[in-house]
Design a protein around this motif. Sequence first.
Motif, PDB file in Angstrom:
ATOM      1  N   GLU A 430       0.798  -1.220   0.000  1.00  0.00           N
ATOM      2  CA  GLU A 430       0.000   0.000   0.000  1.00  0.00           C
ATOM      3  C   GLU A 430       0.836   1.278   0.000  1.00  0.00           C
ATOM      4  N   LYS A 446       0.681   4.817  -2.019  1.00  0.00           N
ATOM      5  CA  LYS A 446       0.934   4.742  -3.457  1.00  0.00           C
ATOM      6  C   LYS A 446      -0.118   5.509  -4.245  1.00  0.00           C
ATOM      7  N   SER A 447      -1.296   5.666  -3.628  1.00  0.00           N
ATOM      8  CA  SER A 447      -2.406   6.261  -4.371  1.00  0.00           C
ATOM      9  C   SER A 447      -2.339   7.787  -4.438  1.00  0.00           C
ATOM     10  N   ASN A 448      -1.600   8.417  -3.547  1.00  0.00           N
ATOM     11  CA  ASN A 448      -1.473   9.877  -3.655  1.00  0.00           C
ATOM     12  C   ASN A 448      -0.128  10.310  -3.101  1.00  0.00           C
TER      13      ASN A 448
END
Length: 535
Positions: A430, A446-448
């Motif tokens: 993550e 990882k998403s932002n």
Amino acid sequence: MEHYLKLSCMVISYTFFIVCVNSSEVPRPRGVSISRAPLYNPEKDFTCFDGTLTIPFNQVNDDYCDCPDASDEPGTPACPNGSFHCTNAGHKPLNIPSYRVNDGVCDCCDASDEYSNSNANCKNNCNELGRSAREEALKQAELLKAGKQIRADYIQKSTEIKQEKKDKLSELEKNLSEAEKVQAEKESLKNQIEELENAALQKYREIEETEKLKREEAEAAKNREEATETFKLFDSDQNGIVDTTELKTRQTFDKDRNGEVSDEEAKYFLNDKDEVQLEEFIAEAWARIKPFLMMDAGLFKPPTQEKEVEDLEPTEEAPEEIDGSEGEPTEDIDEHEESEGEHEETEEEEEEEEEVTEEPPPEPTKYDEETQKLINQATEARKEFTDAEKEVRHIQSEIKKLEEYLEKDFGPEDEFAVLEEQCFDYEDYEYIYKLCPFDKAVQKPKSNSMETRLGVWSSWVGPDENKYSIMLYDRGQSCWNGPQRSTHVRISCGSENKLTAVSEPNRCEYLFEFTTPAACKEAESDANDDLHDEL
Ligand SMILES: *[C@@H]1O[C@H](CO)[C@@H](O)[C@H](O)[C@H]1NC(C)=O
Ligand SMILES: *[C@@H]1O[C@H](CO)[C@@H](O)[C@H](O)[C@H]1NC(C)=O
Ligand SMILES: [Ca+2]
Ligand SMILES: [Ca+2]
């Protein structure tokens, strides 16, 4: 004792390990190490090690605890506090608490702890274990050897870096005292010229003061004139008094907008009286009336209400200032714009229907040549002083950075210094974790790109004998409803600098595993210890 020690010693790997394998049992009571064998002499009575008791030798290992210190039962579980020694030929010797003897669990790789417990079915696998341990040890030894080489380079490099920083620091210290001198000079120059400037400007200030006074007087006169005219207008029966009846005909004073001007409302505008004469009207009532007239004329809009269209005779006068306060001419002579536009405010003009605008920019004062020159010089002197001041501050901050660097503990030989100013990433499912040694530890999803600070460099916190094995980064961002985050970084010898694992053993407490050649160094108290007992 050598006469009955028949050991065959193998030398494995050039220098590090000598492993000895017993080819025959040394005669000694069960559970006793070779080094302690001489303490058990079958020819004599046995005296407990603590001296409390002497017993016949046949009471040694008779499965009855005689000695308070358990020394008579090295090979049985009889004493609660005893210790059993497994020779583990082929692998490492081991001491286990004596309650583990014959407890049905295989503890010694040579199976010697389960001698009367065939159910346990222990197998001697010391040779296999020993072999893989030796292989592992060999690998570690090679890693250590290679790592030590790199570590030596790191130390060399750190020494150079540190020297550079020290040199730079002493240079900066010289530069600082130079810069401070310059600053002091510039300041005194500035003060001198400002004194002259100030004197020259004094007469302009007086002029300004007079003008301001004049403006204020004009303002007051105008206000009075307006008030008087309004009074006359309101005084419909021309008796020199304005009363509530006269006001009640004017929608303007319908404060609550219910379509009617009540007595209360009318009285409010007459300063809470039933009637007023001219002077009182000007002094007291006018301040209450004027904003409402302006509102009707559309010149003054309260923030929420829209102006209402009302059929009211237009007021002749549209006051153009709300608060009547002129922008004070301040002393910011620095910031003169050289706009020459002389534009006169003709205050007597009646029909100024324009919106109330921001105060017009103060008219630039025209100075005589001499004064202007002084102003220019002072401006320049101020700038030079500010620049000198900035330079001093700049050098001070450089010095501070260097001092902070030099104060950091980069290890007993500065071997970790090369890791400074580098960052190392570790990715899990993550997150991306980042360790910037001697600076900070962070976590980024990882998403932002919202980084979370898991801690900033604090100190080395390993145990006394190995202080440089754990780093602490604390004072991270606070957890929701919880403590500030912190991170421990466990350092171990490895062939490269690498973040190898990240976990969160407790909420908001992170654990990083980091390998580096900088940590490749024999521990003070390791290795051969266990063998000493047997040699
Ligand atoms: C066990 O032995 C140790 C020393 O050998 C002693 O310090 C300790 O107090 C003993 N404990 C008990 C429960 O007898
Ligand atoms: C110190 O001052 C000298 C001369 O002004 C300059 O050349 C040098 O770069 C300065 N040193 C540092 C470390 O800034
Ligand atoms: Ca006994
Ligand atoms: Ca056991």
